[in-house]
Design a protein around this motif. Structure first.
Motif, short mmCIF file in Angstrom:
data_model
loop_
_atom_site.label_atom_id
_atom_site.label_comp_id
_atom_site.label_asym_id
_atom_site.label_seq_id
_atom_site.Cartn_x
_atom_site.Cartn_y
_atom_site.Cartn_z
N LEU A 1 60.25 -20.56 15.65
CA LEU A 1 59.28 -20.39 16.73
C LEU A 1 59.33 -21.55 17.71
O LEU A 1 59.22 -21.35 18.93
N LEU A 2 59.49 -22.75 17.20
CA LEU A 2 59.62 -23.91 18.09
C LEU A 2 60.84 -23.78 18.99
O LEU A 2 60.78 -24.08 20.18
N ARG A 3 61.95 -23.33 18.41
CA ARG A 3 63.18 -23.16 19.21
C ARG A 3 63.00 -22.09 20.28
O ARG A 3 63.51 -22.21 21.38
N VAL A 4 62.26 -21.03 19.95
CA VAL A 4 61.99 -19.96 20.92
C VAL A 4 61.28 -20.54 22.15
O VAL A 4 61.55 -20.13 23.27
N PHE A 5 60.41 -21.51 21.92
CA PHE A 5 59.67 -22.12 23.02
C PHE A 5 60.37 -23.34 23.62
O PHE A 5 59.79 -24.05 24.42
N GLY A 6 61.61 -23.58 23.22
CA GLY A 6 62.41 -24.61 23.88
C GLY A 6 62.55 -25.93 23.16
O GLY A 6 63.15 -26.85 23.69
N ALA A 7 62.01 -26.06 21.96
CA ALA A 7 62.15 -27.31 21.21
C ALA A 7 63.56 -27.42 20.64
O ALA A 7 64.21 -26.42 20.36
N ARG A 8 64.01 -28.64 20.49
CA ARG A 8 65.27 -28.90 19.80
C ARG A 8 64.92 -29.37 18.39
O ARG A 8 64.41 -30.47 18.20
N VAL A 9 65.20 -28.51 17.42
CA VAL A 9 64.83 -28.78 16.03
C VAL A 9 66.09 -28.78 15.19
O VAL A 9 66.86 -27.81 15.19
#
Length: 84
Positions: free
Chosen positions: A53-61
């Motif tokens: 979900l974080l990646r969907v919103f643009g986070a680099r995880v």
């Protein structure tokens, strides 16, 4: 007794050049509800969908990241998390 305090005119304060949330209103609104349901809520104890979900919103995880319940992330599109 007199006070020698300096007065500051806050009506002229402008921090628009300093603070930029980095996303449109729709994206911020979607993130607000996603964050409330999946991240901040202790009723959603599952950890595996959170990095996605974080990646969907643009986070680099990175790989192997574990996000526990109760975390509050304000701007995931500005978030960078390394491996493990």
């Amino acid at each position: 007794m007199t006070t020698d305090r300096k007065r500051v005119d806050l009506s002229r304060f402008d921090n628009s050049a300093v603070f930029d949330p980095g996303a449109g209103v729709v994206k911020r609104t979607l993130w607000y509800f996603t964050n409330a349901i999946f991240f901040r809520s202790p009723l959603f104890p599952f950890r595996s969908p959170k990095p996605f979900l974080l990646r969907v919103f643009g986070a680099r995880v990175g790989r192997g990241v574990v996000i526990h319940p109760g975390v509050n992330i304000k701007f995931p599109w500005k978030l960078r998390i390394g491996h493990h």
